[in-house]
Scaffold this motif. Structure first.
Motif, PDB file in Angstrom:
ATOM      1  N   GLU A  16      44.273  50.499  35.743  1.00 49.90           N
ATOM      2  CA  GLU A  16      43.513  49.354  36.268  1.00 49.90           C
ATOM      3  C   GLU A  16      42.199  49.168  35.514  1.00 49.90           C
ATOM      4  OE1 GLU A  16      44.248  46.985  38.554  1.00 49.90           O
ATOM      5  OE2 GLU A  16      46.231  47.820  38.952  1.00 49.90           O
ATOM      6  N   TRP A  19      42.993  47.971  31.897  1.00 53.15           N
ATOM      7  CA  TRP A  19      43.435  46.578  31.970  1.00 53.15           C
ATOM      8  C   TRP A  19      42.253  45.643  32.234  1.00 53.15           C
ATOM      9  CZ3 TRP A  19      47.736  43.829  30.895  1.00 53.15           C
ATOM     10  CH2 TRP A  19      47.771  42.510  31.352  1.00 53.15           C
ATOM     11  N   ASP A  46      47.082  32.171  34.342  1.00 54.86           N
ATOM     12  CA  ASP A  46      48.068  32.586  33.343  1.00 54.86           C
ATOM     13  C   ASP A  46      47.537  32.716  31.920  1.00 54.86           C
ATOM     14  OD1 ASP A  46      50.096  32.614  35.302  1.00 54.86           O
ATOM     15  OD2 ASP A  46      50.330  30.438  35.098  1.00 54.86           O
ATOM     16  N   ASP A  72      49.924  39.452  31.173  1.00 57.42           N
ATOM     17  CA  ASP A  72      51.057  39.640  32.088  1.00 57.42           C
ATOM     18  C   ASP A  72      50.912  41.046  32.675  1.00 57.42           C
ATOM     19  OD1 ASP A  72      53.465  40.023  33.400  1.00 57.42           O
ATOM     20  OD2 ASP A  72      54.711  39.426  31.695  1.00 57.42           O
ATOM     21  N   LYS A  73      50.104  41.152  33.719  1.00 53.13           N
ATOM     22  CA  LYS A  73      49.792  42.473  34.285  1.00 53.13           C
ATOM     23  C   LYS A  73      51.041  43.161  34.813  1.00 53.13           C
ATOM     24  CE  LYS A  73      46.411  44.758  37.226  1.00 53.13           C
ATOM     25  NZ  LYS A  73      45.263  44.544  38.122  1.00 53.13           N
ATOM     26  N   GLU A  74      51.953  42.402  35.399  1.00 51.43           N
ATOM     27  CA  GLU A  74      53.177  42.999  35.945  1.00 51.43           C
ATOM     28  C   GLU A  74      53.958  43.743  34.866  1.00 51.43           C
ATOM     29  OE1 GLU A  74      57.370  41.471  37.867  1.00 51.43           O
ATOM     30  OE2 GLU A  74      55.545  40.363  38.381  1.00 51.43           O
ATOM     31  N   ASN A  75      54.011  43.179  33.665  1.00 49.27           N
ATOM     32  CA  ASN A  75      54.726  43.814  32.554  1.00 49.27           C
ATOM     33  C   ASN A  75      53.801  44.586  31.623  1.00 49.27           C
ATOM     34  OD1 ASN A  75      57.517  43.006  33.044  1.00 49.27           O
ATOM     35  ND2 ASN A  75      56.701  40.932  32.818  1.00 49.27           N
ATOM     36  N   ARG A  76      52.527  44.658  32.018  1.00 47.34           N
ATOM     37  CA  ARG A  76      51.540  45.439  31.268  1.00 47.34           C
ATOM     38  C   ARG A  76      51.477  45.052  29.793  1.00 47.34           C
ATOM     39  NH1 ARG A  76      50.828  51.126  34.217  1.00 47.34           N
ATOM     40  NH2 ARG A  76      50.959  50.321  36.331  1.00 47.34           N
ATOM     41  N   ASP A  96      50.124  46.027  24.407  1.00 43.67           N
ATOM     42  CA  ASP A  96      50.933  46.694  25.430  1.00 43.67           C
ATOM     43  C   ASP A  96      50.159  47.876  25.982  1.00 43.67           C
ATOM     44  OD1 ASP A  96      53.574  45.295  25.405  1.00 43.67           O
ATOM     45  OD2 ASP A  96      53.481  45.860  23.286  1.00 43.67           O
TER      46      ASP A  96
END
Length: 154
Positions: A16, A19, A46, A72-76, A96
């Motif tokens: 976290e 990110w 987005d 795209d936090k869900e897919n890091r 990534d």
């Protein structure tokens, strides 16, 4: 055939934190040594469109361009591209984030093609991007790890 770079660093911090700090484009001048300013031009859930301006290089030149990022936090992952391409026909980036032993691996991949007539070619730009990416990643690692150990952002 596009030119490509692929660089990685492991940051000893929670996902976290890594990110949040690396995707706060407005704060990039405190995270990167090469940027004097980051101006947010447009932002929605987005994407973020922004102008980066560099600190003067050894020759005194300052560079500026507009880019757009799609986190795209869900897919890091984050994909990005330069809108104002400057000396490139195109420049696309992918970041990534992967949790590994010791923290979070941040991986930067760049794909580009230098515009004909530029003062350098794909090979020279590949060498430059690999060198500066490594330097910037080490600086980002130090900044984030320092903030975590000092309790600034955990």
């Amino acid at each position: 055939m596009p030119a490509r770079t692929d660089n990685r660093v492991v940051i000893d911090a929670p996902f976290e934190t890594v990110w949040d700090l690396t995707n706060d484009v407005a704060s990039w001048p405190s995270l990167f040594t090469e940027y004097a300013s980051a101006e947010i031009l447009a932002e929605n859930p987005d994407s973020v469109r922004f102008r980066l301006t560099t600190v003067p290089d050894p020759d005194g030149s300052v560079w500026s361009w507009v880019s757009e990022r799609f986190p795209d936090k869900e897919n890091r992952s984050v994909t990005a591209h330069r809108i104002e391409t400057g000396p490139f026909d195109y420049l696309r980036l992918r970041w990534d984030y992967r949790e590994v032993a010791g923290g979070v691996e941040l991986r930067w991949r760049q794909e580009f093609q230098v515009r004909p007539g530029s003062p350098f070619d794909d090979a020279a730009m590949t060498e430059r991007l690999n060198r500066t990416s490594g330097e910037q990643m080490q600086h980002i690692k130090a900044v984030i790890e320092s903030r975590v150990t000092s309790g600034g952002h955990a």
